[in-house]
Write a protein that holds these residues in place. Structure first.
Motif, PDB file in Angstrom:
ATOM      1  N   SER A  29      29.715 -31.153 -19.014  1.00 27.81           N
ATOM      2  CA  SER A  29      28.710 -29.904 -18.426  1.00 27.81           C
ATOM      3  C   SER A  29      27.423 -29.755 -19.233  1.00 27.81           C
ATOM      4  O   SER A  29      27.389 -29.984 -20.247  1.00 27.81           O
ATOM      5  CB  SER A  29      29.495 -29.291 -19.651  1.00 27.81           C
ATOM      6  N   MET A  30      26.085 -29.319 -18.444  1.00 31.39           N
ATOM      7  CA  MET A  30      25.040 -29.277 -18.688  1.00 31.39           C
ATOM      8  C   MET A  30      24.594 -28.198 -18.403  1.00 31.39           C
ATOM      9  O   MET A  30      24.841 -27.832 -17.475  1.00 31.39           O
ATOM     10  CB  MET A  30      24.552 -31.101 -18.176  1.00 31.39           C
ATOM     11  N   GLN A  31      24.034 -28.075 -19.429  1.00 34.06           N
ATOM     12  CA  GLN A  31      23.171 -26.584 -19.365  1.00 34.06           C
ATOM     13  C   GLN A  31      22.065 -27.097 -18.872  1.00 34.06           C
ATOM     14  O   GLN A  31      20.426 -27.581 -20.084  1.00 34.06           O
ATOM     15  CB  GLN A  31      23.073 -25.389 -20.472  1.00 34.06           C
ATOM     16  N   VAL A  32      20.775 -27.070 -17.883  1.00 31.88           N
ATOM     17  CA  VAL A  32      19.727 -27.240 -16.946  1.00 31.88           C
ATOM     18  C   VAL A  32      19.284 -25.954 -17.576  1.00 31.88           C
ATOM     19  O   VAL A  32      19.540 -24.965 -17.054  1.00 31.88           O
ATOM     20  CB  VAL A  32      19.606 -27.480 -16.122  1.00 31.88           C
ATOM     21  N   PRO A  33      17.376 -25.570 -17.691  1.00 33.48           N
ATOM     22  CA  PRO A  33      16.654 -24.711 -18.929  1.00 33.48           C
ATOM     23  C   PRO A  33      16.600 -23.786 -16.650  1.00 33.48           C
ATOM     24  O   PRO A  33      16.401 -22.257 -16.960  1.00 33.48           O
ATOM     25  CB  PRO A  33      15.976 -25.282 -18.419  1.00 33.48           C
ATOM     26  N   PRO A  36      20.944 -21.007 -13.494  1.00 34.21           N
ATOM     27  CA  PRO A  36      21.065 -20.160 -14.181  1.00 34.21           C
ATOM     28  C   PRO A  36      22.771 -20.005 -14.660  1.00 34.21           C
ATOM     29  O   PRO A  36      23.666 -19.223 -15.171  1.00 34.21           O
ATOM     30  CB  PRO A  36      21.020 -18.936 -13.426  1.00 34.21           C
ATOM     31  N   PHE A  37      23.370 -21.343 -14.326  1.00 34.23           N
ATOM     32  CA  PHE A  37      25.075 -21.933 -14.559  1.00 34.23           C
ATOM     33  C   PHE A  37      25.137 -22.981 -14.962  1.00 34.23           C
ATOM     34  O   PHE A  37      23.961 -23.787 -14.387  1.00 34.23           O
ATOM     35  CB  PHE A  37      25.517 -21.254 -13.510  1.00 34.23           C
ATOM     36  N   PRO A  38      25.987 -23.517 -15.362  1.00 30.29           N
ATOM     37  CA  PRO A  38      26.089 -24.778 -16.402  1.00 30.29           C
ATOM     38  C   PRO A  38      26.405 -25.618 -14.430  1.00 30.29           C
ATOM     39  O   PRO A  38      27.415 -25.151 -14.097  1.00 30.29           O
ATOM     40  CB  PRO A  38      27.124 -24.866 -17.220  1.00 30.29           C
ATOM     41  N   ILE A  39      25.597 -27.385 -15.189  1.00 33.95           N
ATOM     42  CA  ILE A  39      26.563 -28.331 -14.380  1.00 33.95           C
ATOM     43  C   ILE A  39      27.966 -28.506 -14.383  1.00 33.95           C
ATOM     44  O   ILE A  39      27.465 -29.222 -15.523  1.00 33.95           O
ATOM     45  CB  ILE A  39      25.408 -29.277 -13.705  1.00 33.95           C
ATOM     46  N   GLU A  40      28.492 -28.330 -13.766  1.00 32.21           N
ATOM     47  CA  GLU A  40      30.303 -28.843 -14.401  1.00 32.21           C
ATOM     48  C   GLU A  40      31.113 -30.011 -13.159  1.00 32.21           C
ATOM     49  O   GLU A  40      30.898 -29.690 -12.231  1.00 32.21           O
ATOM     50  CB  GLU A  40      31.194 -28.260 -15.175  1.00 32.21           C
ATOM     51  N   SER A  75      32.213 -27.933 -10.252  1.00 29.84           N
ATOM     52  CA  SER A  75      32.012 -26.589 -10.376  1.00 29.84           C
ATOM     53  C   SER A  75      31.933 -26.336  -8.794  1.00 29.84           C
ATOM     54  O   SER A  75      31.244 -26.382  -7.848  1.00 29.84           O
ATOM     55  CB  SER A  75      31.729 -26.091 -11.383  1.00 29.84           C
TER      56      SER A  75
END
Length: 232
Positions: A29-33, A36-40, A75
């Motif tokens: 799971s990664m949060q990219v600036p 608006p949602f995480p990459i899972e 996701s």
């Protein structure tokens, strides 16, 4: 990120190098600036089996390359970027193949001058394709084949050793996937029609709904046939 069980192995001597890798149940799971949602995403299995000969010799030696990227899923938020209406199946995807065979190394691959030479450093004599599988978005392609190569005949296939053998392929869900891609606007209808015509040249109906199969053969005369029809 998390990962389940796994292993890695390596062996090397003067004759060959072998590498093995297997990892199960990976999740990330990664949060990219900019999003608006995480990459899972998750991967059920990642596997690699690699064998490469190293010794210069006139004898045939084994080679192998097997790769598995199994049960990849992501996701629903990511799916929503390009399939907001949920027209495509979101089942886990798999890509895997197993290629093995026999080769000869005719030069020292650790010698820079030999590698820079115009001379071919090796010959392929036999190749077997097992466990070819591409499964994604409702379609599945499977296949297996076996070929031998005549290195004395470099004319029939424009400099490549002449193969002899066959490859058997089976495709399910292909037409349904193409219809959905057209409906979603990803593929123009004219391109889809051309793709269907091309597929029809190389395949015959399979055993079930929306299924195709194909038998590609190369005989001793260098003729290429698809389901008995000569193409070359």
């Amino acid at each position: 990120g998390t990962s389940g069980s796994g292993n890695i192995s390596m062996a090397m001597d003067a004759n060959a190098m072998k590498l093995g890798l297997k990892t199960l149940d990976s999740n990330a799971s990664m949060q990219v600036p900019d999003l608006p949602f995480p990459i899972e995403y998750a991967m059920g299995e990642v596997g690699l089996d690699f064998l490469m000969p190293l010794a210069q010799t006139d004898a045939q030696q084994d080679f192998k390359l097997a790769l598995t990227l199994g049960d990849f899923s992501m996701s629903d938020m990511i799916w929503g970027l390009f399939d907001p209406a949920g027209q495509l199946p979101h089942d886990p995807a798999t890509v895997s193949f197993d290629l093995s065979g026999k080769v000869k190394l005719l030069a020292n691959i650790f010698d820079p001058e030999a590698m820079d030479s115009d001379e071919v450093p090796g010959e392929i004599h036999q190749a077997t394709i097992d466990d070819l599988k591409i499964k994604a978005v409702g379609a599945e392609l499977t296949g297996a084949g076996d070929f031998t190569f005549d290195n004395s005949d470099l004319a029939s296939f424009d400099g490549m050793p002449r193969p002899e053998g066959e490859l058997n392929l089976a495709l399910t869900g292909g037409n349904g996937l193409l219809d959905k891609l057209v409906a979603m606007g990803f593929v123009p209808e004219s391109d889809a029609m051309g793709a269907r015509m091309m597929i029809g040249m190389f395949s015959v109906p399979g055993d079930g709904d929306d299924s195709l199969k194909s038998k590609i053969e190369v005989n001793a005369e260098g003729h290429v046939l698809a389901n008995g029809q000569r193409l070359k």
